[in-house]
Design a protein around this motif. Structure first.
Motif, PDB file in Angstrom:
ATOM      1  N   TYR A  98     -41.863  71.704  -2.096  1.00  0.00           N
ATOM      2  CA  TYR A  98     -43.232  71.299  -1.788  1.00  0.00           C
ATOM      3  C   TYR A  98     -43.763  72.170  -0.655  1.00  0.00           C
ATOM      4  N   GLN A  99     -45.071  72.448  -0.697  1.00  0.00           N
ATOM      5  CA  GLN A  99     -45.727  73.189   0.368  1.00  0.00           C
ATOM      6  C   GLN A  99     -46.998  72.465   0.778  1.00  0.00           C
ATOM      7  N   THR A 103     -51.511  74.981   5.227  1.00  0.00           N
ATOM      8  CA  THR A 103     -50.755  75.987   5.980  1.00  0.00           C
ATOM      9  C   THR A 103     -49.843  76.844   5.104  1.00  0.00           C
ATOM     10  N   GLY A 104     -49.513  76.357   3.919  1.00  0.00           N
ATOM     11  CA  GLY A 104     -48.571  77.068   3.062  1.00  0.00           C
ATOM     12  C   GLY A 104     -47.126  76.901   3.486  1.00  0.00           C
ATOM     13  N   LYS A 105     -46.892  76.120   4.566  1.00  0.00           N
ATOM     14  CA  LYS A 105     -45.527  75.915   5.055  1.00  0.00           C
ATOM     15  C   LYS A 105     -44.782  74.928   4.158  1.00  0.00           C
ATOM     16  N   LEU A 106     -43.459  75.042   4.180  1.00  0.00           N
ATOM     17  CA  LEU A 106     -42.630  74.148   3.378  1.00  0.00           C
ATOM     18  C   LEU A 106     -42.794  72.712   3.864  1.00  0.00           C
ATOM     19  N   ALA A 107     -43.062  71.817   2.934  1.00  0.00           N
ATOM     20  CA  ALA A 107     -43.392  70.429   3.280  1.00  0.00           C
ATOM     21  C   ALA A 107     -42.134  69.571   3.323  1.00  0.00           C
TER      22      ALA A 107
END
Length: 291
Positions: A98-99, A103-107
């Motif tokens: 998941y992101q 932000t595009g960061k890993l969720a």
């Protein structure tokens, strides 16, 4: 740069600092468990904290076990930490990714969930284990451990953990930082730590840029004193003998079914994913010993 754990003190010994590089450890875990990016980030963050907590154990007879379950799709996250900072761990569902859209960061928080707990059990070689359990705050791991240290160990702490994952699922960098206020810390010491937190860079970026762990510590506190630097690794103590002892606990009827229907057994270690095979003859010997 090698996987290492650095222990240090600052502010005249009133502040304790741990910093670790766990890139190799998480790369090994990723390969063994076929972790997808968000699963790698989750387990990497937990193993980084576990290693730093293991660095605080007093002897090789001690061990601590971390269990996290927030009701999210990744399921249970578990890690063991040993004296010196060696670790092992696994996640219930390795194939989660998941992101965050903004932000595009890993969720990680989405994968872990927030409807659950973080539990730490310490085996100090005594009859009973010690530890504590707290409700998860946001499932992002760092804030959850900071809450655990404050509530269960009465130790105000800063926890920074991060993992960068490449497009081919390999780990670019992984590491952690733990800053803890000791009981004799003054208001001035607290202010110094607060100032450090304001300028703190992501640990995964520092590790990616090959900044030496000792230099990271010294850049945070002018009077930092390095106490120890230790090599760390993903270490699993599983063995065929240990698995055999577990099989001996299975009741006779189930053992007979394994022999007559399955014609043997394969058992995988949850932590390192190694597989141990037992033939019909070996299972029969175990059954005979029970009878």
């Amino acid at each position: 740069m090698k996987d290492q754990l650095v222990k240090a003190i600052a502010c005249d010994g009133h502040v304790r600092i741990y910093v670790c590089n766990t890139t190799g450890i998480i790369n090994y875990a990723q390969k063994q468990h076929d972790l997808w990016p968000t699963a790698s980030a989750t387990l990497g963050r937990v193993l980084s904290v576990a290693s730093m907590m293991g660095g605080n154990l007093k002897s090789d007879k001690e061990k601590l076990t971390i269990t996290i379950n927030g009701g999210g799709p990744i399921g249970t996250v578990m890690a063991d930490a040993y004296y010196g900072g060696n670790v092992r761990g696994f996640v219930g569902e390795p194939h989660v990714h998941y992101q965050y859209n903004d932000t595009g960061k890993l969720a990680v928080g989405v994968a872990v969930g927030t409807q659950g707990y973080l539990e730490v059990k310490k085996d100090l070689g005594l009859k009973e284990e010690f530890g504590g359990q707290v409700a998860l705050q946001n499932g992002e791991i760092g804030d959850d451990f900071a809450y655990y240290f404050a509530l269960s160990e009465q130790t105000p702490s800063v926890v920074s953990v991060g993992v960068l994952v490449d497009t081919d699922n390999t780990i670019i960098s992984s590491g952690g930082l733990l800053i803890q206020m000791l009981p004799d810390a003054s208001e001035e010491d607290i202010e110094k730590v607060e100032a450090v937190v304001k300028t703190l860079q992501p640990m995964s970026d520092l590790i990616k840029d090959n900044v030496a762990l000792e230099e990271i510590v010294k850049s945070l506190f002018e009077d930092a004193k390095i106490l120890e630097t230790t090599d760390i690794a993903f270490t699993c103590n599983c063995s065929k003998e240990r698995v055999e002892n577990a099989i001996k606990l299975i009741d006779k009827e189930d053992l007979k079914a394994m022999i007559e229907e399955d014609h043997g057994s394969e058992v995988s270690c949850q932590f390192c994913n190694k597989t141990y095979t037992f033939s019909e003859e070996e299972l029969q010997q175990i059954l005979d010993s029970k009878e």
